[in-house]
Design a protein around this motif. Sequence first.
Motif, PDB file in Angstrom:
ATOM      1  N   SER A  60       0.544  -2.644   6.252  1.00 46.56           N
ATOM      2  CA  SER A  60      -0.430  -2.227   5.239  1.00 46.56           C
ATOM      3  C   SER A  60      -1.668  -1.614   5.861  1.00 46.56           C
ATOM      4  CB  SER A  60      -0.822  -3.428   4.365  1.00 46.56           C
ATOM      5  OG  SER A  60       0.269  -3.858   3.592  1.00 46.56           O
ATOM      6  N   LYS A  61      -1.674  -1.476   7.192  1.00 43.99           N
ATOM      7  CA  LYS A  61      -2.765  -0.847   7.944  1.00 43.99           C
ATOM      8  C   LYS A  61      -4.049  -1.659   7.958  1.00 43.99           C
ATOM      9  CE  LYS A  61      -0.256   2.885   8.594  1.00 43.99           C
ATOM     10  NZ  LYS A  61       0.299   3.226   9.893  1.00 43.99           N
ATOM     11  N   ALA A  62      -4.276  -2.467   6.950  1.00 40.92           N
ATOM     12  CA  ALA A  62      -5.463  -3.330   6.889  1.00 40.92           C
ATOM     13  C   ALA A  62      -5.057  -4.646   6.254  1.00 40.92           C
ATOM     14  CB  ALA A  62      -6.577  -2.668   6.088  1.00 40.92           C
ATOM     15  N   GLY A  63      -5.747  -5.708   6.629  1.00 43.84           N
ATOM     16  CA  GLY A  63      -5.388  -7.023   6.121  1.00 43.84           C
ATOM     17  C   GLY A  63      -6.131  -7.378   4.844  1.00 43.84           C
ATOM     18  N   MET A  64      -5.538  -8.317   4.089  1.00 41.10           N
ATOM     19  CA  MET A  64      -6.209  -8.851   2.906  1.00 41.10           C
ATOM     20  C   MET A  64      -7.040 -10.060   3.329  1.00 41.10           C
ATOM     21  SD  MET A  64      -3.265  -8.614  -0.025  1.00 41.10           S
ATOM     22  CE  MET A  64      -1.814  -7.610   0.298  1.00 41.10           C
ATOM     23  N   LYS A  65      -8.229 -10.147   2.813  1.00 41.44           N
ATOM     24  CA  LYS A  65      -9.179 -11.174   3.233  1.00 41.44           C
ATOM     25  C   LYS A  65      -8.779 -12.549   2.690  1.00 41.44           C
ATOM     26  CE  LYS A  65     -13.386  -9.854   3.127  1.00 41.44           C
ATOM     27  NZ  LYS A  65     -14.750  -9.490   2.634  1.00 41.44           N
ATOM     28  N   ARG A  66      -8.817 -13.582   3.554  1.00 43.60           N
ATOM     29  CA  ARG A  66      -8.515 -14.952   3.135  1.00 43.60           C
ATOM     30  C   ARG A  66      -9.780 -15.568   2.526  1.00 43.60           C
ATOM     31  NH1 ARG A  66      -3.748 -17.196   4.569  1.00 43.60           N
ATOM     32  NH2 ARG A  66      -2.481 -16.102   6.102  1.00 43.60           N
ATOM     33  N   THR A  67      -9.843 -15.557   1.206  1.00 48.52           N
ATOM     34  CA  THR A  67     -11.050 -16.026   0.531  1.00 48.52           C
ATOM     35  C   THR A  67     -10.773 -17.108  -0.511  1.00 48.52           C
ATOM     36  OG1 THR A  67     -10.832 -14.263  -1.115  1.00 48.52           O
ATOM     37  CG2 THR A  67     -12.187 -13.792   0.822  1.00 48.52           C
ATOM     38  N   LEU A  68      -9.509 -17.414  -0.800  1.00 46.60           N
ATOM     39  CA  LEU A  68      -9.178 -18.287  -1.924  1.00 46.60           C
ATOM     40  C   LEU A  68      -8.876 -19.714  -1.474  1.00 46.60           C
ATOM     41  CD1 LEU A  68      -6.800 -15.822  -3.834  1.00 46.60           C
ATOM     42  CD2 LEU A  68      -9.274 -16.085  -4.085  1.00 46.60           C
ATOM     43  N   ASN A  69      -9.252 -20.694  -2.307  1.00 47.33           N
ATOM     44  CA  ASN A  69      -8.904 -22.093  -2.053  1.00 47.33           C
ATOM     45  C   ASN A  69      -8.181 -22.647  -3.280  1.00 47.33           C
ATOM     46  OD1 ASN A  69     -10.931 -22.627  -3.978  1.00 47.33           O
ATOM     47  ND2 ASN A  69     -12.483 -22.913  -2.404  1.00 47.33           N
ATOM     48  N   TRP A  70      -7.917 -23.962  -3.283  1.00 46.05           N
ATOM     49  CA  TRP A  70      -7.136 -24.540  -4.376  1.00 46.05           C
ATOM     50  C   TRP A  70      -7.840 -24.414  -5.714  1.00 46.05           C
ATOM     51  CZ3 TRP A  70      -9.141 -28.427  -7.385  1.00 46.05           C
ATOM     52  CH2 TRP A  70     -10.214 -29.146  -6.869  1.00 46.05           C
ATOM     53  N   TRP A  71      -9.174 -24.463  -5.719  1.00 45.43           N
ATOM     54  CA  TRP A  71      -9.931 -24.313  -6.963  1.00 45.43           C
ATOM     55  C   TRP A  71      -9.696 -22.923  -7.556  1.00 45.43           C
ATOM     56  CZ3 TRP A  71     -12.582 -27.229 -10.320  1.00 45.43           C
ATOM     57  CH2 TRP A  71     -13.496 -26.619 -11.175  1.00 45.43           C
ATOM     58  N   PRO A 377       8.686   3.771  -1.074  1.00 42.77           N
ATOM     59  CA  PRO A 377       7.851   4.445  -0.073  1.00 42.77           C
ATOM     60  C   PRO A 377       6.696   3.575   0.426  1.00 42.77           C
ATOM     61  CG  PRO A 377       8.418   5.979  -1.804  1.00 42.77           C
ATOM     62  CD  PRO A 377       8.932   4.638  -2.244  1.00 42.77           C
ATOM     63  N   PRO A 378       6.443   3.598   1.744  1.00 43.37           N
ATOM     64  CA  PRO A 378       5.383   2.748   2.332  1.00 43.37           C
ATOM     65  C   PRO A 378       3.978   3.113   1.888  1.00 43.37           C
ATOM     66  CG  PRO A 378       6.332   4.237   3.973  1.00 43.37           C
ATOM     67  CD  PRO A 378       7.199   4.352   2.771  1.00 43.37           C
ATOM     68  N   TRP A 379       3.811   4.207   1.194  1.00 44.36           N
ATOM     69  CA  TRP A 379       2.497   4.550   0.643  1.00 44.36           C
ATOM     70  C   TRP A 379       1.980   3.436  -0.257  1.00 44.36           C
ATOM     71  CZ3 TRP A 379       0.809   5.424  -4.421  1.00 44.36           C
ATOM     72  CH2 TRP A 379      -0.442   6.031  -4.559  1.00 44.36           C
ATOM     73  N   PHE A 380       2.885   2.773  -0.964  1.00 52.07           N
ATOM     74  CA  PHE A 380       2.478   1.705  -1.875  1.00 52.07           C
ATOM     75  C   PHE A 380       1.993   0.462  -1.127  1.00 52.07           C
ATOM     76  CE2 PHE A 380       5.578   4.167  -4.360  1.00 52.07           C
ATOM     77  CZ  PHE A 380       4.821   4.443  -5.481  1.00 52.07           C
ATOM     78  N   ALA A 381       2.278   0.368   0.172  1.00 48.03           N
ATOM     79  CA  ALA A 381       1.905  -0.830   0.932  1.00 48.03           C
ATOM     80  C   ALA A 381       0.497  -0.759   1.503  1.00 48.03           C
ATOM     81  CB  ALA A 381       2.903  -1.046   2.080  1.00 48.03           C
ATOM     82  N   LEU A 382      -0.133   0.392   1.435  1.00 50.62           N
ATOM     83  CA  LEU A 382      -1.438   0.549   2.076  1.00 50.62           C
ATOM     84  C   LEU A 382      -2.503  -0.309   1.396  1.00 50.62           C
ATOM     85  CD1 LEU A 382      -1.537   4.399   2.759  1.00 50.62           C
ATOM     86  CD2 LEU A 382      -0.800   2.548   4.273  1.00 50.62           C
ATOM     87  N   VAL A 383      -3.314  -0.949   2.218  1.00 57.39           N
ATOM     88  CA  VAL A 383      -4.440  -1.741   1.734  1.00 57.39           C
ATOM     89  C   VAL A 383      -5.722  -0.969   2.010  1.00 57.39           C
ATOM     90  CG1 VAL A 383      -5.773  -3.852   2.090  1.00 57.39           C
ATOM     91  CG2 VAL A 383      -3.278  -3.954   2.021  1.00 57.39           C
ATOM     92  N   ASN A 384      -6.548  -0.824   1.002  1.00 55.75           N
ATOM     93  CA  ASN A 384      -7.798  -0.105   1.155  1.00 55.75           C
ATOM     94  C   ASN A 384      -8.707  -0.845   2.141  1.00 55.75           C
ATOM     95  OD1 ASN A 384     -10.796   0.432   0.281  1.00 55.75           O
ATOM     96  ND2 ASN A 384      -9.620   2.119  -0.592  1.00 55.75           N
ATOM     97  N   LYS A 385      -9.184  -0.146   3.164  1.00 56.16           N
ATOM     98  CA  LYS A 385      -9.973  -0.803   4.209  1.00 56.16           C
ATOM     99  C   LYS A 385     -11.344  -1.249   3.711  1.00 56.16           C
ATOM    100  CE  LYS A 385      -7.727   1.546   8.068  1.00 56.16           C
ATOM    101  NZ  LYS A 385      -7.881   2.436   9.241  1.00 56.16           N
ATOM    102  N   ARG A 386     -11.862  -0.583   2.706  1.00 56.98           N
ATOM    103  CA  ARG A 386     -13.187  -0.942   2.199  1.00 56.98           C
ATOM    104  C   ARG A 386     -13.119  -2.149   1.275  1.00 56.98           C
ATOM    105  NH1 ARG A 386     -16.212   0.103  -2.209  1.00 56.98           N
ATOM    106  NH2 ARG A 386     -14.599   1.461  -3.084  1.00 56.98           N
ATOM    107  N   THR A 387     -12.207  -2.118   0.310  1.00 55.37           N
ATOM    108  CA  THR A 387     -12.112  -3.219  -0.654  1.00 55.37           C
ATOM    109  C   THR A 387     -11.179  -4.333  -0.193  1.00 55.37           C
ATOM    110  OG1 THR A 387     -10.257  -2.202  -1.853  1.00 55.37           O
ATOM    111  CG2 THR A 387     -12.496  -1.583  -2.528  1.00 55.37           C
ATOM    112  N   GLN A 388     -10.325  -4.011   0.818  1.00 60.27           N
ATOM    113  CA  GLN A 388      -9.326  -4.959   1.323  1.00 60.27           C
ATOM    114  C   GLN A 388      -8.407  -5.449   0.193  1.00 60.27           C
ATOM    115  OE1 GLN A 388     -12.137  -7.622   3.597  1.00 60.27           O
ATOM    116  NE2 GLN A 388     -10.739  -7.169   5.273  1.00 60.27           N
ATOM    117  N   THR A 389      -8.054  -4.517  -0.680  1.00 61.72           N
ATOM    118  CA  THR A 389      -7.101  -4.782  -1.751  1.00 61.72           C
ATOM    119  C   THR A 389      -6.045  -3.677  -1.744  1.00 61.72           C
ATOM    120  OG1 THR A 389      -8.428  -3.536  -3.356  1.00 61.72           O
ATOM    121  CG2 THR A 389      -8.815  -5.913  -3.217  1.00 61.72           C
TER     122      THR A 389
END
Length: 671
Positions: A60-71, A377-389
């Motif tokens: 995805s070229k960029a990672g998704m941020k680990r921000t979530l907990n059980w709550w 197509p892998p285009w759908f896998a790209l993660v936006n580097k600014r929003t990390q989504t």
Amino acid sequence: MDYNPIAGLNMRKESLWLPEESFQSFPNYRRSLFATPQRLRNRILSRANVQEEVEMKARSKAGMKRTLNWWDLMWFGMGAVIGAGIFVITGQEANGTGGPAIIISYGLAGASAMLSVFCYTEFAVEIPVAGGSFAYLRVELGDFIAFIGAGNIVLEYMVGGAAVARGWTSYFATLINKEPSQVRIMTNLQTGYNQLDPIAVGILLATGAIAIWSTQGTSYLNWIATLVNMLIIAFVIIAGLAHAKAENYKPFLPYGVRGIFSAASVLFFSYLGFDAVSTMAEETKNPGRDIPIGLLGSMTICMVVYVLMALTLCLMVPTSEISKDAAFSTAFQTVGMNWAKYVVALGALKGITTVLLVSAVGQARYLTHIARTHLIPPWFALVNKRTQTPANATATMVLATAIIAFFTELDILGNLLSLSSLFIFFLVAVGILVRRYYIPGVTTRKNGILFVTFLSIIISSSIVIAAYWGLSAKGWILYAVFVPVWFLGTLGLAVCVPQVRTPMIWGVPLVPWVPSLSVALNMFLLGTLDKLSFIRFGIWTAVILVYYFLFGLHASYDTAINQKREFAQYKLEEAEEEGQNLKTVKPATQLMNTIPTPQGMNTIPTPQGMNTIPAPQELNTIPVPQEMNTIPVPQENTVPVLQEMTTIPLAQEVDTIPMAQELNTIPSPRP
């Protein structure tokens, strides 16, 4: 040096649609089509491994941020589930299918959903990636079955989002004192597709934009809106029960037992959304702790809320008078609380909006992981580097969902969604059984045969029971035969086949009984759905299979082959790197492969492909027997040799290495 199995990672931007070798020229594509049978066999038999699924995130070229907990996950779960189902589908099924017994239908559908939640939770903890059930099926059942599941996952989310958005329009119309048909555009298209809904399109685009903006921001909005929604639900239950009339619960079974199960299969729609929570494992801080609490906790709360709300609705108004579009708002209007309908409508809008928010988040993460495998197509896998989504996947799914919502009415969407979802949950339950009882190369041949036999009995008996229910309005003989068959198949699996895998952190309890019961219940509820839903499901499955044989199969096959090549290249580079790090004897000519050693030893073998003798890490010398310490070598730590020599010459007058007591070293000739 770490290996990252992510074939295609260095793709150029212009090749993000069909970057695989099969599509680089028409001759390549033609050869690929002729090789379809062999490639299909390869994909059917191939199974991904957990490490590959986890490390695939790099595509995805960029990672998704680990921000979530059980709550966060618990509120996501409630926000995903409590929405259009309870506020819209309840009225539809109470009026025409279940009657007051709809509370049993909600309990049955909730029990089936909870069994699926157990299965999803184990997978989400063991395989913490964004792919959800697609990733789980790919690991346990192989690429081909995973693709069939993936196609139906995409259908589930598009249809589900469209149904919820149409429900949003219905409650919005109530809020402004209009009928739903008055805020839709009437056309001359076929019935069921003739009421165009621009408001549904607008709310979908808005929630999609929020989901692209920030996952954590979506979480904040979700739990605030869900908290307000829960307060309104508490008001509905308390105020509604204050106007309860026991006579409205008579007759309790106006449509018989069959009505209970028929309603349950559609009401299963009301529990959908929890699987979106499992797709957030990649963004969860502590998946092993947070996911079980978030998933199981939110589903338990939702089951209790649904049963209480259904009970309240049927006690307020006779089921024959319940509105199919905005049941709770019109129920309060019927009992004289006109002002309350606005409170209920506002609460419904908030609840439905949170469902759309979580759906936008979940569906995009499914599509992202499917694209990482290159099945699309892998285009759908790209993660936006600014929003990390995953912006590309989110936008695509929202637009597709908006098109469906614009044309299609709620009752068509509800049945089709339930069928697709039940099919996926059935596959996930089978996947848990495979995960626990079968590992290639570990499970013995005998146990493998027993496992396949008992699993076949469980599945086939479940199918027979479901088919008999769907095709026969009366009779009980086949139930008396095949329910015990299912029980014996599950018992045989529990007693005769040992489990080969134990979950490291959290696992489904009472295996194989819980997943086996999930298989049976999901299949049974499938048997209660209408014929047209199966026809639509069949058409959709045919469409995705055409795509698979023309594109997806060849793209995933090439990706797998490239991955193997990358792994082979990695192993070669790793060997070269290790060789460079070794402290070695200076290379000799190709003729020299051995060095004569003291008596009792013939040669010092060297690694394949090397003409050097590695020295121990802590020494720069060649070890000798106990009574000798070192073999002195020149300053450059090498033993020089001549091109025409294959051994190290000793003194001419001796044929052996002197062992004088006063000597502690073996003299080597001077260069």
